[in-house]
Design a protein around this motif. Structure first.
Motif, PDB file in Angstrom:
ATOM      1  N   ARG A 125       0.828  -1.206   0.000  1.00 14.67           N
ATOM      2  CA  ARG A 125       0.000   0.000   0.000  1.00 14.67           C
ATOM      3  C   ARG A 125       0.862   1.256   0.000  1.00 14.67           C
ATOM      4  NH1 ARG A 125      -4.235  -1.481   4.842  1.00 14.67           N
ATOM      5  NH2 ARG A 125      -4.921  -3.501   4.033  1.00 14.67           N
ATOM      6  N   ARG A 126       1.946   1.243   0.764  1.00 13.42           N
ATOM      7  CA  ARG A 126       2.833   2.399   0.800  1.00 13.42           C
ATOM      8  C   ARG A 126       3.490   2.602  -0.554  1.00 13.42           C
ATOM      9  NH1 ARG A 126       6.215   1.591   6.388  1.00 13.42           N
ATOM     10  NH2 ARG A 126       6.821   3.752   6.040  1.00 13.42           N
ATOM     11  N   ALA A 127       3.900   1.496  -1.184  1.00 15.42           N
ATOM     12  CA  ALA A 127       4.552   1.592  -2.484  1.00 15.42           C
ATOM     13  C   ALA A 127       3.584   2.074  -3.561  1.00 15.42           C
ATOM     14  CB  ALA A 127       5.138   0.235  -2.870  1.00 15.42           C
ATOM     15  N   ALA A 128       2.303   1.726  -3.418  1.00 17.87           N
ATOM     16  CA  ALA A 128       1.310   2.136  -4.412  1.00 17.87           C
ATOM     17  C   ALA A 128       1.180   3.652  -4.491  1.00 17.87           C
ATOM     18  CB  ALA A 128      -0.043   1.504  -4.091  1.00 17.87           C
ATOM     19  N   ALA A 129       1.502   4.326  -3.385  1.00 19.04           N
ATOM     20  CA  ALA A 129       1.440   5.793  -3.381  1.00 19.04           C
ATOM     21  C   ALA A 129       2.665   6.414  -4.062  1.00 19.04           C
ATOM     22  CB  ALA A 129       1.334   6.303  -1.946  1.00 19.04           C
ATOM     23  N   GLN A 130       3.668   5.577  -4.364  1.00 18.42           N
ATOM     24  CA  GLN A 130       4.881   6.041  -5.051  1.00 18.42           C
ATOM     25  C   GLN A 130       5.191   5.074  -6.196  1.00 18.42           C
ATOM     26  OE1 GLN A 130       8.002   7.435  -2.024  1.00 18.42           O
ATOM     27  NE2 GLN A 130       6.726   6.118  -0.771  1.00 18.42           N
ATOM     28  N   PRO A 131       4.319   5.001  -7.198  1.00 19.53           N
ATOM     29  CA  PRO A 131       4.442   3.973  -8.238  1.00 19.53           C
ATOM     30  C   PRO A 131       5.688   4.091  -9.092  1.00 19.53           C
ATOM     31  CG  PRO A 131       2.773   5.602  -8.830  1.00 19.53           C
ATOM     32  CD  PRO A 131       3.150   5.881  -7.409  1.00 19.53           C
ATOM     33  N   TRP A 132       6.386   5.200  -9.008  1.00 17.30           N
ATOM     34  CA  TRP A 132       7.616   5.376  -9.788  1.00 17.30           C
ATOM     35  C   TRP A 132       8.805   4.651  -9.168  1.00 17.30           C
ATOM     36  CZ3 TRP A 132       4.926   9.138  -7.187  1.00 17.30           C
ATOM     37  CH2 TRP A 132       5.503   9.601  -5.994  1.00 17.30           C
ATOM     38  N   LEU A 133       8.663   4.158  -7.922  1.00 18.33           N
ATOM     39  CA  LEU A 133       9.777   3.493  -7.255  1.00 18.33           C
ATOM     40  C   LEU A 133       9.902   2.040  -7.729  1.00 18.33           C
ATOM     41  CD1 LEU A 133       9.489   4.784  -3.574  1.00 18.33           C
ATOM     42  CD2 LEU A 133      11.068   5.541  -5.369  1.00 18.33           C
ATOM     43  N   PRO A 134      11.100   1.590  -8.087  1.00 17.15           N
ATOM     44  CA  PRO A 134      11.301   0.222  -8.570  1.00 17.15           C
ATOM     45  C   PRO A 134      11.437  -0.768  -7.408  1.00 17.15           C
ATOM     46  CG  PRO A 134      13.369   1.410  -8.672  1.00 17.15           C
ATOM     47  CD  PRO A 134      12.345   2.390  -8.171  1.00 17.15           C
TER      48      PRO A 134
END
Length: 237
Positions: A90-99
């Protein structure tokens, strides 16, 4: 809870996941973020690298690393418990540009290819493994020659030395008078009371250096943080 029992540890983190980050901030006065930054600084992450975050929990450290391996890099966060990984996603979904990718698995037997990673971190995970030596051996297997790893955890001081006895006494006071009461207020007393017991079976800093050498690391140093309350095992494969 019996420290080192993989099912018990997994169940613990499934249950505490919703409060984990909030309690970490409260119990460390936010300093865990500084200690993790020191782990990242040792790792020296850069664009294009493939990095591992073993026992990644809710993913805060993996997300920091993911911001440093762009472009062309990848961070894989691995944890045995599903609930923390769901929060990490969920946290990563808010920063979708992160690999960054997430996988549920065993840090002692990841199933990844030998030499998969350019570098790796493990924050507050080694102490919870059934066999820390096996965890370090798997960590070494996963790293390319010359790759760096940073293992952050509580330090177990040597109570036989005068300085170690002072640190051990303060650590005991911190766990019994701050950690457990705060956890009790959150309804999680049994989940944090196990910390003191888990430290009794955890290798000391010099013992961790020896285990790393046995695991095949070319270089290792256990560095004390927070006045000896925490330790950062710095490794080169």
């Amino acid at each position: 809870m019996r420290p080192g029992d993989p099912q018990a540890v997994r169940d613990l983190f499934e249950q505490i996941a919703p409060a984990y980050d909030r309690l970490n901030d409260a119990l460390s006065l936010g300093l865990h973020r500084l200690w993790k930054r020191q782990a990242v600084a040792w790792l020296q992450p850069g664009p294009g690298q493939r990095l591992l975050d073993l026992c990644c929990g809710t993913g805060d450290l993996a997300l920091v690393l993911a911001g440093k391996v762009r472009p062309g890099g990848l961070v894989l966060g691995l944890d045995a418990a599903a609930a923390p990984l769901e929060l990490a996603r969920r946290r990563a979904a808010a920063q979708p540009w992160l690999p960054v990718e997430w996988r549920q698995g065993d840090a002692q037997a990841t199933g990844l290819a030998k030499g998969w990673a350019d570098g790796a971190v493990m924050a507050y995970g080694l102490r919870n493994l059934p066999d820390p030596a096996a965890g370090l051996a798997e960590l070494r297997r996963l790293l390319k020659t010359g790759g760096r790893a940073a293992v952050l955890d509580f330090n177990r001081p040597d109570p036989a030395s005068p300085a170690g006895a002072v640190v051990a006494g303060f650590q005991r006071l911190y766990l019994r008078r701050l950690v457990v009461p705060l956890a009790r207020r959150a309804g999680l007393e049994p989940h944090y009371a196990y910390l003191e017991e888990s430290l009794r079976r955890f290798p000391t800093g010099p013992e961790q250096e020896e285990l790393a050498c046995t695991a095949g690391f070319a270089w290792g140093r256990h560095r004390l943080l927070a006045g000896g309350q925490m330790g950062l095992l710095q490794l080169v494969a």
